[in-house]
Design a protein around this motif. Structure first.
Motif, mmCIF file in Angstrom:
data_model
loop_
_atom_site.group_PDB
_atom_site.id
_atom_site.type_symbol
_atom_site.label_atom_id
_atom_site.label_comp_id
_atom_site.label_asym_id
_atom_site.label_seq_id
_atom_site.Cartn_x
_atom_site.Cartn_y
_atom_site.Cartn_z
ATOM 1 N N LYS A 1 0.823 -1.209 0.000
ATOM 2 C CA LYS A 1 0.000 0.000 0.000
ATOM 3 C C LYS A 1 0.861 1.264 0.000
ATOM 4 N N THR A 2 1.971 1.230 0.744
ATOM 5 C CA THR A 2 2.817 2.413 0.851
ATOM 6 C C THR A 2 3.886 2.482 -0.234
ATOM 7 N N GLY A 3 4.176 1.360 -0.896
ATOM 8 C CA GLY A 3 5.026 1.392 -2.072
ATOM 9 C C GLY A 3 6.456 0.898 -2.012
ATOM 10 N N PRO A 4 7.126 0.840 -0.857
ATOM 11 C CA PRO A 4 8.526 0.409 -0.892
ATOM 12 C C PRO A 4 8.676 -1.085 -1.182
ATOM 13 N N THR A 5 9.820 -1.446 -1.737
ATOM 14 C CA THR A 5 10.133 -2.855 -1.963
ATOM 15 C C THR A 5 10.656 -3.467 -0.662
ATOM 16 N N GLN A 6 10.767 -4.785 -0.642
ATOM 17 C CA GLN A 6 11.359 -5.438 0.535
ATOM 18 C C GLN A 6 12.785 -4.944 0.739
ATOM 19 N N ARG A 7 13.497 -4.758 -0.347
ATOM 20 C CA ARG A 7 14.881 -4.288 -0.256
ATOM 21 C C ARG A 7 14.942 -2.897 0.380
ATOM 22 N N GLU A 8 14.024 -2.020 -0.005
ATOM 23 C CA GLU A 8 14.002 -0.663 0.549
ATOM 24 C C GLU A 8 13.649 -0.667 2.036
ATOM 25 N N SER B 1 14.065 -3.170 4.065
ATOM 26 C CA SER B 1 15.214 -3.782 4.739
ATOM 27 C C SER B 1 16.326 -2.765 4.955
ATOM 28 N N PHE B 2 16.579 -1.930 3.952
ATOM 29 C CA PHE B 2 17.577 -0.871 4.096
ATOM 30 C C PHE B 2 17.206 0.064 5.248
ATOM 31 N N LEU B 3 15.929 0.471 5.302
ATOM 32 C CA LEU B 3 15.472 1.355 6.372
ATOM 33 C C LEU B 3 15.647 0.708 7.745
ATOM 34 N N LEU B 4 15.527 -0.614 7.787
ATOM 35 C CA LEU B 4 15.704 -1.349 9.043
ATOM 36 C C LEU B 4 17.181 -1.588 9.372
ATOM 37 N N GLY B 5 18.056 -1.243 8.418
ATOM 38 C CA GLY B 5 19.485 -1.427 8.638
ATOM 39 C C GLY B 5 19.993 -2.799 8.266
ATOM 40 N N LEU C 1 12.736 -9.854 6.311
ATOM 41 C CA LEU C 1 11.438 -9.205 6.156
ATOM 42 C C LEU C 1 10.442 -10.160 5.509
ATOM 43 N N SER C 2 10.894 -10.904 4.530
ATOM 44 C CA SER C 2 10.040 -11.883 3.871
ATOM 45 C C SER C 2 9.525 -12.918 4.864
ATOM 46 N N ARG C 3 10.382 -13.371 5.754
ATOM 47 C CA ARG C 3 9.958 -14.350 6.774
ATOM 48 C C ARG C 3 8.907 -13.754 7.706
ATOM 49 N N PHE C 4 9.069 -12.473 8.036
ATOM 50 C CA PHE C 4 8.073 -11.808 8.877
ATOM 51 C C PHE C 4 6.756 -11.664 8.118
ATOM 52 N N GLU C 5 6.826 -11.240 6.864
ATOM 53 C CA GLU C 5 5.611 -11.049 6.063
ATOM 54 C C GLU C 5 4.843 -12.356 5.870
ATOM 55 N N ARG C 6 5.557 -13.462 5.768
ATOM 56 C CA ARG C 6 4.904 -14.762 5.568
ATOM 57 C C ARG C 6 4.558 -15.456 6.889
ATOM 58 N N CYS C 7 4.737 -14.739 7.995
ATOM 59 C CA CYS C 7 4.387 -15.233 9.342
ATOM 60 C C CYS C 7 5.216 -16.445 9.762
ATOM 61 N N HIS C 8 6.410 -16.580 9.217
ATOM 62 C CA HIS C 8 7.280 -17.676 9.641
ATOM 63 C C HIS C 8 7.991 -17.334 10.946
ATOM 64 N N HIS C 9 8.151 -16.043 11.187
ATOM 65 C CA HIS C 9 8.762 -15.555 12.426
ATOM 66 C C HIS C 9 8.074 -14.255 12.818
ATOM 67 N N GLN C 10 8.158 -13.931 14.107
ATOM 68 C CA GLN C 10 7.669 -12.633 14.573
ATOM 69 C C GLN C 10 8.882 -11.758 14.862
ATOM 70 N N PRO C 11 8.805 -10.502 14.449
ATOM 71 C CA PRO C 11 9.955 -9.632 14.674
ATOM 72 C C PRO C 11 10.091 -9.250 16.142
ATOM 73 N N LEU D 1 8.935 -0.811 12.029
ATOM 74 C CA LEU D 1 7.946 -1.003 10.960
ATOM 75 C C LEU D 1 6.759 -0.062 11.151
ATOM 76 N N GLU D 2 6.379 0.165 12.390
ATOM 77 C CA GLU D 2 5.325 1.122 12.691
ATOM 78 C C GLU D 2 5.719 2.504 12.164
ATOM 79 N N ALA D 3 6.961 2.907 12.394
ATOM 80 C CA ALA D 3 7.442 4.211 11.930
ATOM 81 C C ALA D 3 7.523 4.267 10.403
ATOM 82 N N ILE D 4 7.961 3.200 9.784
ATOM 83 C CA ILE D 4 8.101 3.165 8.322
ATOM 84 C C ILE D 4 6.745 3.251 7.635
#
Length: 85
Positions: free
Chosen positions: A16-23, A25-29, A36-46, A54-57
């Protein structure tokens, strides 16, 4: 009765907001989007720090990003409160 929510809406808000996973991930350092993919697919919780980042992003409260987790926690707590008293 409350409808069942997805565990998280990370991918939906990212799309919805537009950034790629790579972008994001960069913001997260991070160097890559694998985590990020593992979090999005619910394989792990951050961890909390990542969830808050992520709330800030995305500009969305953690409880919305992780609505299903929040719903599950609320149910568990309500059940335990009922057993207390």
């Amino acid at each position: 009765m409350i409808s069942q929510r997805l565990e998280n809406y990370l991918k939906a808000y990212r799309k919805k907001t537009g950034p790629t996973q790579r972008e994001v991930s960069f913001l997260l350092g991070w160097k890559a989007g694998d985590q990020l993919s593992r979090f999005e697919r619910c394989h792990h919780q951050p961890p909390l720090r990542t969830a808050l980042a992520l709330e800030a992003i995305y500009g969305v409260p953690v409880e919305e990003l992780f609505a299903g987790v929040r719903q599950s926690v609320d149910r568990d707590i309500e059940s335990r409160i009922g057993k207390l008293g």
